[in-house]
Motif scaffolding. Sequence first.
Motif, PDB file in Angstrom:
ATOM      1  N   ARG A  37      22.862 -25.315   7.089  1.00 44.76           N
ATOM      2  CA  ARG A  37      22.648 -24.146   6.837  1.00 44.76           C
ATOM      3  C   ARG A  37      21.551 -23.674   5.171  1.00 44.76           C
ATOM      4  N   TYR A  38      20.810 -22.314   5.584  1.00 46.63           N
ATOM      5  CA  TYR A  38      19.861 -23.362   4.394  1.00 46.63           C
ATOM      6  C   TYR A  38      20.141 -23.273   2.863  1.00 46.63           C
ATOM      7  N   ASN A  39      19.384 -24.189   2.023  1.00 46.22           N
ATOM      8  CA  ASN A  39      19.941 -24.444   0.981  1.00 46.22           C
ATOM      9  C   ASN A  39      19.528 -23.409  -0.194  1.00 46.22           C
ATOM     10  N   GLU A  40      19.369 -23.307  -1.188  1.00 46.06           N
ATOM     11  CA  GLU A  40      18.551 -22.516  -2.189  1.00 46.06           C
ATOM     12  C   GLU A  40      16.644 -22.066  -2.050  1.00 46.06           C
ATOM     13  N   ALA A  41      16.215 -23.844  -1.210  1.00 44.89           N
ATOM     14  CA  ALA A  41      15.060 -23.594  -1.280  1.00 44.89           C
ATOM     15  C   ALA A  41      14.869 -23.207  -0.084  1.00 44.89           C
ATOM     16  N   GLY A  42      15.500 -22.136   0.480  1.00 49.04           N
ATOM     17  CA  GLY A  42      15.140 -21.030   1.748  1.00 49.04           C
ATOM     18  C   GLY A  42      14.761 -22.234   3.011  1.00 49.04           C
ATOM     19  N   PRO A  43      13.839 -21.197   3.686  1.00 51.24           N
ATOM     20  CA  PRO A  43      13.259 -20.129   3.451  1.00 51.24           C
ATOM     21  C   PRO A  43      14.921 -18.730   3.638  1.00 51.24           C
ATOM     22  N   GLY A  44      15.268 -18.843   4.189  1.00 48.26           N
ATOM     23  CA  GLY A  44      16.765 -18.022   4.229  1.00 48.26           C
ATOM     24  C   GLY A  44      17.804 -18.186   2.861  1.00 48.26           C
ATOM     25  N   PRO A  45      18.110 -17.005   3.499  1.00 51.28           N
ATOM     26  CA  PRO A  45      19.720 -16.761   2.228  1.00 51.28           C
ATOM     27  C   PRO A  45      19.849 -17.816   2.589  1.00 51.28           C
ATOM     28  N   ALA A  46      20.806 -18.981   1.374  1.00 49.73           N
ATOM     29  CA  ALA A  46      21.708 -19.820   1.066  1.00 49.73           C
ATOM     30  C   ALA A  46      23.262 -19.946   1.678  1.00 49.73           C
ATOM     31  N   GLY A  47      22.718 -20.272   2.456  1.00 50.39           N
ATOM     32  CA  GLY A  47      24.422 -20.960   2.870  1.00 50.39           C
ATOM     33  C   GLY A  47      24.212 -20.209   4.651  1.00 50.39           C
ATOM     34  N   SER A  48      22.944 -19.056   4.904  1.00 47.94           N
ATOM     35  CA  SER A  48      23.056 -18.519   5.843  1.00 47.94           C
ATOM     36  C   SER A  48      23.121 -19.554   7.321  1.00 47.94           C
ATOM     37  N   VAL A  49      22.944 -19.846   8.263  1.00 46.58           N
ATOM     38  CA  VAL A  49      22.902 -20.172   8.936  1.00 46.58           C
ATOM     39  C   VAL A  49      20.834 -20.897   9.765  1.00 46.58           C
ATOM     40  N   VAL A  50      20.708 -21.921   9.909  1.00 50.76           N
ATOM     41  CA  VAL A  50      19.602 -21.770  10.258  1.00 50.76           C
ATOM     42  C   VAL A  50      19.675 -21.921  11.546  1.00 50.76           C
ATOM     43  N   ALA A  51      20.502 -23.646  12.210  1.00 48.70           N
ATOM     44  CA  ALA A  51      20.418 -23.689  13.742  1.00 48.70           C
ATOM     45  C   ALA A  51      22.212 -24.686  13.299  1.00 48.70           C
ATOM     46  N   VAL A  52      22.400 -24.676  15.122  1.00 58.00           N
ATOM     47  CA  VAL A  52      23.770 -25.233  15.158  1.00 58.00           C
ATOM     48  C   VAL A  52      24.010 -25.758  16.486  1.00 58.00           C
ATOM     49  N   GLU A  53      23.846 -27.136  16.617  1.00 57.43           N
ATOM     50  CA  GLU A  53      24.167 -28.041  17.668  1.00 57.43           C
ATOM     51  C   GLU A  53      25.072 -27.557  18.395  1.00 57.43           C
ATOM     52  N   PHE A  54      24.676 -27.293  20.314  1.00 55.91           N
ATOM     53  CA  PHE A  54      25.843 -27.608  20.517  1.00 55.91           C
ATOM     54  C   PHE A  54      25.672 -28.387  21.854  1.00 55.91           C
ATOM     55  N   THR A  55      26.729 -28.542  22.581  1.00 55.33           N
ATOM     56  CA  THR A  55      27.261 -28.747  24.026  1.00 55.33           C
ATOM     57  C   THR A  55      27.358 -27.205  25.209  1.00 55.33           C
ATOM     58  N   ALA A  56      27.111 -27.584  26.110  1.00 56.32           N
ATOM     59  CA  ALA A  56      27.243 -26.773  27.264  1.00 56.32           C
ATOM     60  C   ALA A  56      27.262 -27.382  28.184  1.00 56.32           C
ATOM     61  N   ASN A  57      28.088 -27.561  28.981  1.00 53.36           N
ATOM     62  CA  ASN A  57      28.752 -28.610  30.485  1.00 53.36           C
ATOM     63  C   ASN A  57      27.194 -30.104  30.399  1.00 53.36           C
ATOM     64  N   GLY A  58      28.201 -30.540  29.613  1.00 51.54           N
ATOM     65  CA  GLY A  58      27.275 -31.766  29.041  1.00 51.54           C
ATOM     66  C   GLY A  58      26.264 -31.726  28.401  1.00 51.54           C
ATOM     67  N   GLN A  59      25.454 -30.915  28.306  1.00 53.45           N
ATOM     68  CA  GLN A  59      23.600 -30.539  27.857  1.00 53.45           C
ATOM     69  C   GLN A  59      23.438 -30.083  26.361  1.00 53.45           C
ATOM     70  N   SER A  60      22.740 -31.218  25.630  1.00 52.08           N
ATOM     71  CA  SER A  60      22.489 -30.707  24.131  1.00 52.08           C
ATOM     72  C   SER A  60      21.454 -30.230  23.956  1.00 52.08           C
ATOM     73  N   PHE A  61      22.127 -29.276  23.239  1.00 51.00           N
ATOM     74  CA  PHE A  61      21.128 -27.929  22.802  1.00 51.00           C
ATOM     75  C   PHE A  61      21.244 -27.869  21.281  1.00 51.00           C
ATOM     76  N   VAL A  62      20.266 -26.899  20.642  1.00 50.94           N
ATOM     77  CA  VAL A  62      19.999 -26.998  19.664  1.00 50.94           C
ATOM     78  C   VAL A  62      20.185 -25.242  19.222  1.00 50.94           C
ATOM     79  N   ALA A  63      20.546 -24.626  18.771  1.00 53.98           N
ATOM     80  CA  ALA A  63      20.327 -22.528  18.502  1.00 53.98           C
ATOM     81  C   ALA A  63      19.890 -22.173  17.172  1.00 53.98           C
ATOM     82  N   VAL A  64      18.613 -22.162  16.588  1.00 49.10           N
ATOM     83  CA  VAL A  64      17.657 -21.751  16.321  1.00 49.10           C
ATOM     84  C   VAL A  64      17.668 -20.461  15.949  1.00 49.10           C
ATOM     85  N   ASN A  65      18.295 -20.399  14.446  1.00 46.41           N
ATOM     86  CA  ASN A  65      17.050 -19.099  14.260  1.00 46.41           C
ATOM     87  C   ASN A  65      16.035 -18.906  13.094  1.00 46.41           C
TER      88      ASN A  65
END
Length: 160
Positions: A37-65
């Motif tokens: 999540r973004y912190n007070e340094a930004g660039p997005g609103p503090a607390g909003s999601v910047v990236a999510v790490e996840f695995t799908a079908n055993g593969q590693s992904f990162v979803a980035v806003n």
Amino acid sequence: MTADGFTTCLWFDGQAEEAAHYYVSIFKNSGIGRIGRYNEAGPGPAGSVVAVEFTANGQSFVAVNGGPEFTFNEAVSFQILCADQEEVDHYWAGLTENGGAPGPCGWLKDRFGVSWQVIPEGLVEMLYDADPEKAARTTRAMYAMGKLDIAELKRVHAGE
């Protein structure tokens, strides 16, 4: 994340967390990892999601806003090798629901615009058969399909 292998980074415009949960709900051997999540340094609103790490079908992904600058297109797609028609149907239905779009020859786009190829096991062997007539029949049949029908492809390949 570990240093082994590759991690695919997918760029979204504010939908990273939604997309990660969506993919985890469709694929086996999947799960959500860290959520950054973004912190007070930004660039997005503090607390909003910047990236999510996840695995799908055993593969590693990162979803980035990352924002609206980049979007997905067919130049990159993910192939899903399916053991049987039930798996083909499962992935086809799950990935085209709620705004996804079926395409030709086993290709589709999910609701986020990511391209997928839903491929039954054995298809590549039929398409590359040493008998050019069998390969051509199978190729023509595949070109006429959206979601691939394994029984029909096998029937055509056999010349029935």
